[in-house]
Motif scaffolding. Sequence first.
Motif, PDB file in Angstrom:
ATOM      1  N   GLN A   1       1.999   0.126  -2.741  1.00 24.02           N
ATOM      2  CA  GLN A   1       2.238  -1.352  -2.296  1.00 24.02           C
ATOM      3  C   GLN A   1       0.576  -1.791  -1.806  1.00 24.02           C
ATOM      4  O   GLN A   1       0.545  -3.176  -2.332  1.00 24.02           O
ATOM      5  CB  GLN A   1       3.164  -1.420  -1.025  1.00 24.02           C
ATOM      6  CG  GLN A   1       4.497  -1.282  -1.585  1.00 24.02           C
ATOM      7  CD  GLN A   1       5.520  -1.466  -0.432  1.00 24.02           C
ATOM      8  OE1 GLN A   1       5.478  -2.503   0.139  1.00 24.02           O
ATOM      9  NE2 GLN A   1       6.363  -0.537  -0.257  1.00 24.02           N
ATOM     10  N   ILE A   2      -0.102  -1.262  -1.079  1.00 21.85           N
ATOM     11  CA  ILE A   2      -1.253  -1.464  -0.616  1.00 21.85           C
ATOM     12  C   ILE A   2      -2.304  -1.679  -1.926  1.00 21.85           C
ATOM     13  O   ILE A   2      -2.935  -2.776  -2.102  1.00 21.85           O
ATOM     14  CB  ILE A   2      -2.065  -0.785   0.303  1.00 21.85           C
ATOM     15  CG1 ILE A   2      -1.240  -0.717   1.620  1.00 21.85           C
ATOM     16  CG2 ILE A   2      -3.476  -1.294   0.540  1.00 21.85           C
ATOM     17  CD1 ILE A   2      -1.865   0.233   2.544  1.00 21.85           C
ATOM     18  N   CYS A   3      -2.217  -0.797  -2.943  1.00 20.44           N
ATOM     19  CA  CYS A   3      -3.322  -0.964  -4.095  1.00 20.44           C
ATOM     20  C   CYS A   3      -2.766  -2.132  -5.031  1.00 20.44           C
ATOM     21  O   CYS A   3      -3.591  -3.079  -5.415  1.00 20.44           O
ATOM     22  CB  CYS A   3      -3.045   0.438  -4.796  1.00 20.44           C
ATOM     23  SG  CYS A   3      -3.658   1.718  -4.123  1.00 20.44           S
ATOM     24  N   LEU A   4      -1.311  -2.389  -5.033  1.00 19.69           N
ATOM     25  CA  LEU A   4      -0.912  -3.676  -5.884  1.00 19.69           C
ATOM     26  C   LEU A   4      -1.038  -4.828  -5.305  1.00 19.69           C
ATOM     27  O   LEU A   4      -1.755  -5.712  -5.885  1.00 19.69           O
ATOM     28  CB  LEU A   4       0.630  -3.620  -5.900  1.00 19.69           C
ATOM     29  CG  LEU A   4       1.194  -2.355  -6.818  1.00 19.69           C
ATOM     30  CD1 LEU A   4       2.584  -2.362  -6.589  1.00 19.69           C
ATOM     31  CD2 LEU A   4       0.891  -2.866  -8.509  1.00 19.69           C
ATOM     32  N   ALA A   5      -1.244  -4.977  -3.994  1.00 14.85           N
ATOM     33  CA  ALA A   5      -1.549  -6.345  -3.221  1.00 14.85           C
ATOM     34  C   ALA A   5      -2.986  -6.234  -3.351  1.00 14.85           C
ATOM     35  O   ALA A   5      -3.381  -7.330  -3.586  1.00 14.85           O
ATOM     36  CB  ALA A   5      -1.219  -5.879  -1.637  1.00 14.85           C
ATOM     37  N   LEU A   6      -3.830  -5.458  -3.350  1.00 16.34           N
ATOM     38  CA  LEU A   6      -5.122  -5.520  -3.547  1.00 16.34           C
ATOM     39  C   LEU A   6      -5.674  -6.231  -5.052  1.00 16.34           C
ATOM     40  O   LEU A   6      -6.291  -6.954  -5.017  1.00 16.34           O
ATOM     41  CB  LEU A   6      -5.951  -4.499  -3.318  1.00 16.34           C
ATOM     42  CG  LEU A   6      -6.153  -3.844  -1.864  1.00 16.34           C
ATOM     43  CD1 LEU A   6      -6.677  -2.355  -1.667  1.00 16.34           C
ATOM     44  CD2 LEU A   6      -6.936  -4.791  -0.926  1.00 16.34           C
ATOM     45  N   GLN A   7      -4.712  -5.656  -6.003  1.00 16.94           N
ATOM     46  CA  GLN A   7      -5.114  -6.038  -7.404  1.00 16.94           C
ATOM     47  C   GLN A   7      -4.409  -7.146  -7.647  1.00 16.94           C
ATOM     48  O   GLN A   7      -5.201  -8.090  -8.139  1.00 16.94           O
ATOM     49  CB  GLN A   7      -4.535  -4.810  -8.089  1.00 16.94           C
ATOM     50  CG  GLN A   7      -4.975  -5.016  -9.643  1.00 16.94           C
ATOM     51  CD  GLN A   7      -4.547  -3.939 -10.848  1.00 16.94           C
ATOM     52  OE1 GLN A   7      -3.296  -3.717 -10.860  1.00 16.94           O
ATOM     53  NE2 GLN A   7      -5.480  -3.459 -11.413  1.00 16.94           N
ATOM     54  N   ILE A   8      -3.074  -7.226  -7.520  1.00 16.13           N
ATOM     55  CA  ILE A   8      -2.412  -8.582  -7.849  1.00 16.13           C
ATOM     56  C   ILE A   8      -2.537  -9.694  -6.906  1.00 16.13           C
ATOM     57  O   ILE A   8      -2.596 -10.777  -7.467  1.00 16.13           O
ATOM     58  CB  ILE A   8      -0.912  -8.239  -8.035  1.00 16.13           C
ATOM     59  CG1 ILE A   8      -0.910  -6.995  -9.100  1.00 16.13           C
ATOM     60  CG2 ILE A   8       0.062  -9.359  -8.448  1.00 16.13           C
ATOM     61  CD1 ILE A   8       0.597  -6.622  -9.293  1.00 16.13           C
TER      62      ILE A   8
END
Length: 424
Positions: free
Chosen positions: A132-139
């Motif tokens: 979720q953190i990775c997605l938040a950082l990217q998206i």
Amino acid sequence: MQCVTKFYTMELLPHLFRHEYTKMTAVLCRNFGLKHIEIAEDIVSDTFLKASQHWAVNGIPENPRAWLYVVAKNKTKDYFKKLSVFEKKIKNEIQPHFQVEPNFECDSKMVSDSQLAMIFAVCNPVNSDESQICLALQILCGFSIEEIANAFLTNSETIKKRLQRARANLRKDNFQIKSLTKIEICLRLDIVLRTLYLLFSEGYFSKSNKQQIKIDLCSEATRLTLLLTENPLTNTAESNALLALMCFQSSRLRARTNDKNEAVLFDKQDKSLWDKSLIERGNYYLINATTGNELSKYHLEAGIAYWHTTTTDKYKWDYILKLYNKLILIEYSPITALNRTFAFAKVYGNEEAIAVAKQLNLVESNYYHELLGYLYSNVNIKRAIEHYELAVNLTKSNSERQTLSKKIKELNLILKKSERSHDM
């Protein structure tokens, strides 16, 4: 003149990309649906590519942001026109997900609402906290795979695979990028707040040696939390408490490392580097968070962070310890227990705190040994050095390792002087 134009284009575009890319993607996803987020991202990327080429030759337009949205809107229309040619062949596949006519409005409310809905879409419990953190950082934040890899101290390929799996899970979800209902908010707000909290923590307690990454992570988490407080449906006591916490913690970010990128302990921080405007904003949001009877972990942590920013009240550590006592009952974690022990030492002294720390027995944690090293420093220097050396071997952060090694050298010098005076 052309060189000057190119220079300003190179300076302006990265700034606009960081601030507008995710907003434009969120707006486009209202048309394409979350399942086809890659199409929205491709259109936005093409828009910025066209901007880099067009502006370098023709100059920067009077309103660069509006120019980007107009081009993205036109590219979206072109995409749907091309899609209609193949509609008969793939109609059954695209009909449930795509609107026949794209509705690309880009007023501030539409952009804000789209971003808010995107936050709720990305913060999906089907994915792990890290994903979720990775997605938040990217998206949500527009970070590249390389930047995310640097933040997590891992390689780009690992992050790429993690994002691919997480995106596949999102595509299976029916959550739409549209105005949120109260039911949707109630079902997922806790998860959203937790993800933003973890995102901020990833920056504040980052193992990365790059100070800018830490600041960017914290600022992006704060920006997204601010969006929650600006919408009546998500402007809750918990949202305000979390934003207050972020403001208080961010106010001390630049004081937490020195010019050599070494960590600076709280007691040694240059308080003139603390951002007073962020402290004032933290006070504002903390007051907003206390309008009801709700007491969450974000309230308690914001209260602790508030007292850390005060310098005149001699009972501040008593208040901090009381708040930690409540926090540890609401949500226990090893870090909370260690931080509570530090506050305990400030109130009752290092010797008493050593006994409390040893009961935790977190021998695999570098923070545990770092705390014991600190507590033993004015009690038993040899024991302090032993624990600091264990912390050095356990930490994954080069900056922490440098700071701890420097502390060990200082203690060794004190120890040698003490032994010489004893021999005399």
